[in-house]
Design a protein around this motif. Structure first.
Motif, short mmCIF file in Angstrom:
data_model
loop_
_atom_site.label_atom_id
_atom_site.label_comp_id
_atom_site.label_asym_id
_atom_site.label_seq_id
_atom_site.Cartn_x
_atom_site.Cartn_y
_atom_site.Cartn_z
N PRO A 295 -7.45 -18.59 -23.82
CA PRO A 295 -7.45 -17.23 -23.27
C PRO A 295 -6.51 -17.09 -22.07
CG PRO A 295 -9.67 -18.17 -23.26
CD PRO A 295 -8.75 -19.24 -23.70
N HIS A 296 -6.19 -15.87 -21.75
CA HIS A 296 -5.23 -15.58 -20.70
C HIS A 296 -5.69 -16.09 -19.34
CE1 HIS A 296 -1.82 -13.57 -18.99
NE2 HIS A 296 -2.58 -12.93 -18.14
N TRP A 297 -6.99 -15.98 -19.03
CA TRP A 297 -7.47 -16.40 -17.71
C TRP A 297 -7.35 -17.90 -17.53
CZ3 TRP A 297 -11.59 -19.73 -17.41
CH2 TRP A 297 -12.43 -19.81 -18.51
N VAL A 298 -7.43 -18.66 -18.62
CA VAL A 298 -7.26 -20.11 -18.53
C VAL A 298 -5.82 -20.44 -18.18
CG1 VAL A 298 -7.31 -22.26 -19.86
CG2 VAL A 298 -9.16 -20.62 -20.11
N LEU A 299 -4.89 -19.72 -18.80
CA LEU A 299 -3.48 -19.96 -18.51
C LEU A 299 -3.15 -19.62 -17.06
CD1 LEU A 299 -1.95 -18.55 -21.79
CD2 LEU A 299 -2.44 -20.93 -21.23
N ARG B 109 2.35 -29.73 -28.11
CA ARG B 109 0.97 -29.67 -27.57
C ARG B 109 0.85 -28.51 -26.57
NH1 ARG B 109 -2.28 -33.05 -30.56
NH2 ARG B 109 -1.21 -35.02 -30.86
N LYS B 110 1.88 -28.30 -25.80
CA LYS B 110 1.86 -27.20 -24.84
C LYS B 110 1.82 -25.86 -25.57
CE LYS B 110 4.70 -27.46 -21.33
NZ LYS B 110 5.89 -27.33 -20.45
N ALA B 111 2.56 -25.74 -26.67
CA ALA B 111 2.55 -24.51 -27.46
C ALA B 111 1.17 -24.23 -28.04
CB ALA B 111 3.58 -24.61 -28.58
N GLU B 112 0.44 -25.28 -28.43
CA GLU B 112 -0.93 -25.11 -28.92
C GLU B 112 -1.82 -24.49 -27.85
OE1 GLU B 112 -2.17 -28.98 -30.10
OE2 GLU B 112 -1.21 -28.86 -32.07
N LYS C 80 -10.17 -29.07 -25.43
CA LYS C 80 -9.66 -30.08 -26.37
C LYS C 80 -8.13 -30.09 -26.38
CE LYS C 80 -13.46 -29.87 -29.66
NZ LYS C 80 -13.82 -29.47 -31.03
N PHE C 81 -7.53 -28.89 -26.44
CA PHE C 81 -6.08 -28.82 -26.47
C PHE C 81 -5.48 -29.31 -25.15
CE2 PHE C 81 -6.96 -25.54 -29.76
CZ PHE C 81 -6.30 -26.17 -30.80
N VAL C 82 -6.12 -28.99 -24.05
CA VAL C 82 -5.63 -29.44 -22.74
C VAL C 82 -5.72 -30.96 -22.64
CG1 VAL C 82 -6.06 -29.37 -20.25
CG2 VAL C 82 -6.12 -27.26 -21.58
N SER C 83 -6.83 -31.54 -23.11
CA SER C 83 -6.96 -33.00 -23.02
C SER C 83 -5.96 -33.69 -23.95
CB SER C 83 -8.38 -33.44 -23.35
OG SER C 83 -8.68 -33.18 -24.70
N ARG C 84 -5.66 -33.11 -25.12
CA ARG C 84 -4.64 -33.68 -25.99
C ARG C 84 -3.27 -33.65 -25.33
NH1 ARG C 84 -6.40 -30.49 -31.38
NH2 ARG C 84 -8.35 -31.59 -31.73
N TYR C 85 -2.98 -32.55 -24.64
CA TYR C 85 -1.70 -32.44 -23.93
C TYR C 85 -1.62 -33.46 -22.79
CZ TYR C 85 1.96 -30.45 -20.99
OH TYR C 85 3.08 -30.28 -20.21
N MET C 86 -2.71 -33.62 -22.05
CA MET C 86 -2.70 -34.58 -20.95
C MET C 86 -2.59 -36.01 -21.48
SD MET C 86 -2.58 -32.68 -18.41
CE MET C 86 -2.77 -33.79 -17.05
N ASP C 87 -3.22 -36.29 -22.63
CA ASP C 87 -3.08 -37.62 -23.24
C ASP C 87 -1.63 -37.87 -23.66
OD1 ASP C 87 -5.76 -38.13 -22.89
OD2 ASP C 87 -6.32 -37.59 -24.95
N CYS C 88 -0.99 -36.85 -24.21
CA CYS C 88 0.42 -36.98 -24.59
C CYS C 88 1.28 -37.26 -23.37
CB CYS C 88 0.87 -35.70 -25.29
SG CYS C 88 2.60 -35.71 -25.79
#
Length: 98
Positions: free
Chosen positions: A62-66, A53-56, A26-34
Motif C-alpha cells: 500500500p501507499h502508506w507503507v511506501l 524485488r524492489k518492483a514487487e 514478505k516482499f520487504v524481507s525478500r528484498y532485504m535478503d537479496c
C-alpha cells in the motif's frame, strides 16, 4: 512535547516501529535478503541486482507503507551523515598537536 496519546499515534511512531501488512512484509524481507546476499548491509546504497524485488514491493504494498519506507531511508541517510561527520571531526588533527 506531545501528549502520551499522541506518542502512540501513527505520526509519532519511529519509521522502524511501523508494522507492515503480512504480504508486504514478505516482499520487504525478500528484498532485504537479496541486498544482504549481494553484500550490501545498509539501506542507502542501491543494488541493481535486486531491482526486480524492489518492483514487487512497489506493486504489492500500500501507499502508506511506501511513504514510511521513504521516511525510514531518509532517517538512515541522516544517521549515516551524522556518523561520518563525527568520524571526520574525531580524526582531525587539532592545531595544538601539529
Amino acid at each position: 512535547m506531545p501528549t502520551t496519546f499522541r506518542e502512540r499515534s501513527r505520526l509519532y511512531l519511529p519509521p522502524e516501529g511501523m508494522k507492515y501488512p503480512r504480504e508486504c512484509a514478505k516482499f520487504v524481507s525478500r528484498y532485504m535478503d537479496c541486498r544482504s546476499d549481494n553484500g550490501e548491509r545498509g539501506l542507502t546504497n542501491p543494488v541493481p541486482a535486486c531491482d526486480s524485488r524492489k518492483a514487487e514491493i512497489f506493486e504489492q504494498c500500500p501507499h502508506w507503507v511506501l511513504e514510511n519506507m521513504k521516511l525510514k531511508k531518509k532517517v538512515f541517510k541522516r544517521y549515516e551523515e551524522i556518523d561520518n561527520e563525527t568520524y571526520r571531526r574525531a580524526m582531525e588533527i587539532s592545531d595544538y598537536n601539529r
